[in-house]
Design an enzyme around this catalytic site. Sequence first.
Site, PDB file in Angstrom:
ATOM      1  CE1 TYR A   1       1.685  -2.876  -2.808  1.00  8.63           C
ATOM      2  CE2 TYR A   1      -0.133  -4.847  -3.135  1.00  8.63           C
ATOM      3  CZ  TYR A   1       0.941  -4.129  -2.405  1.00  8.63           C
ATOM      4  OH  TYR A   1       1.352  -4.692  -1.234  1.00  8.63           O
ATOM      5  CD  GLU A   2      -3.508   3.809  -7.053  1.00 10.82           C
ATOM      6  OE1 GLU A   2      -2.749   5.090  -7.160  1.00 10.82           O
ATOM      7  OE2 GLU A   2      -4.428   3.728  -6.686  1.00 10.82           O
ATOM      8  CG  HIS A   3       3.373   3.905  -7.117  1.00  2.45           C
ATOM      9  ND1 HIS A   3       3.265   4.969  -8.202  1.00  2.45           N
ATOM     10  CD2 HIS A   3       2.395   4.635  -6.059  1.00  2.45           C
ATOM     11  CE1 HIS A   3       2.675   6.076  -7.543  1.00  2.45           C
ATOM     12  NE2 HIS A   3       2.094   5.801  -6.394  1.00  2.45           N
TER      13      HIS A   3
END
Length: 306
Positions: A154-156
Site C-alpha cells: 500500500y502506498e496511499h
Amino acid sequence: MELAKLFITLLIIEALFISQIQVQAAPTNSNLFREYIGALFKNVKFTDVPINPNAEFHFILSFAIDYDTSANPSPTNGKFNIFWDSVNLSPSQVSSIKNAHPNVKVALSLGGDTVRDIPASFSPSSADSWVSNAVSSLTRIIKQYQLDGIDIDYEHFKADPDTFAECIGKLITTLKRNKVISFASIAPFDNDQVQKQYLALWRKYGHQIDYVNFQFYAYDKGTTVPQFLDHFKTQSSNYNGGKLLVSFGTYASSGGLKPDKGFFKACEKLKSQQQLHGIFIWSADDSKANGFRYEKEAQGLLAGQH
C-alpha cells in the site's frame, strides 16, 4: 553456598541468553531474488524470466486490491480482487513454473500505487470487518493459485498508522496461523507518510514479517554508491532486525542507484559485510524489453557466480 550456586546459575543463564541474541543478530548473506510481475499487462509469462537454479526465487504477482472491478472502482473494505495479468499468470501457470523449478515460490502483493489510474488507498470501514473480509477473500485467492506468501505494498492511506498496523498485522498473523502462507513481506519507501504507516506496523508486528522489500528505486535519480549504502544503513536502522532487501527498477523513469551506475558494486560491498539479504526488481513487465539482462546478473551475484 546455596546463594553462590544460584549466582553461578544466573550467570550461566545470562551468558546463554546473550549468546542467543548474538546468534539471532549475526549478519548473513542470502541468495534470495524476488521479482514483481503482472501489473502492466505486457504479456509477460513466468517462463519468460530467467531462473538461476542456485538462487531462491520469488515471483510476486501484482496486485490484489480491495477495490471492486468496475470502470470506476471503489474500496470494498477488505474484499480483494485480482488486478494482475491473470490470463498470462494463471493458476495452472503458477503450478507449472513451481513444478519445473523447485527453487521457485510465488506470492501476491496487496495494494500498489493505483487501480484503474486512481490511487489504491488503504481505507477500511473498521479494523475487525476489514481483517475478516481480507482473510476470507485472500485465502480463497491464495488457495486457488497455490501461492506461498503475501507482500504489502500500500502506498496511499485513508487510515491512521495504528489502524494500518492492526489490520495488516492481524491479517499476516491469521494467514500464517491458518497455514495459508509461509512468508510475508512489506514494501515501504522513503516518504514520511508512508514510513509512519509501515514503521507502526513494524514496531508491533515486525516478528511476523520475513522480508522488507524496500523501494530503493524511489530515491532520487543519480544516486551514487556511497549514497545508496547510506540509505541502506538508515533503513536497516529503521527496520532493525529485519531482512532488508536491496532493489532497483527497470522502468525508464525509475530513480535510485541503477545497475549500470554501480548497483552491483554496492551489492558486492554489502555481501562482503554479510549484509546482502537479497535483491528484488520492479518489474519483469519492464525487463522483457532488455531480455532480462539484469535479472541474470542479480541472480548470478546472489548465487556466487558473479
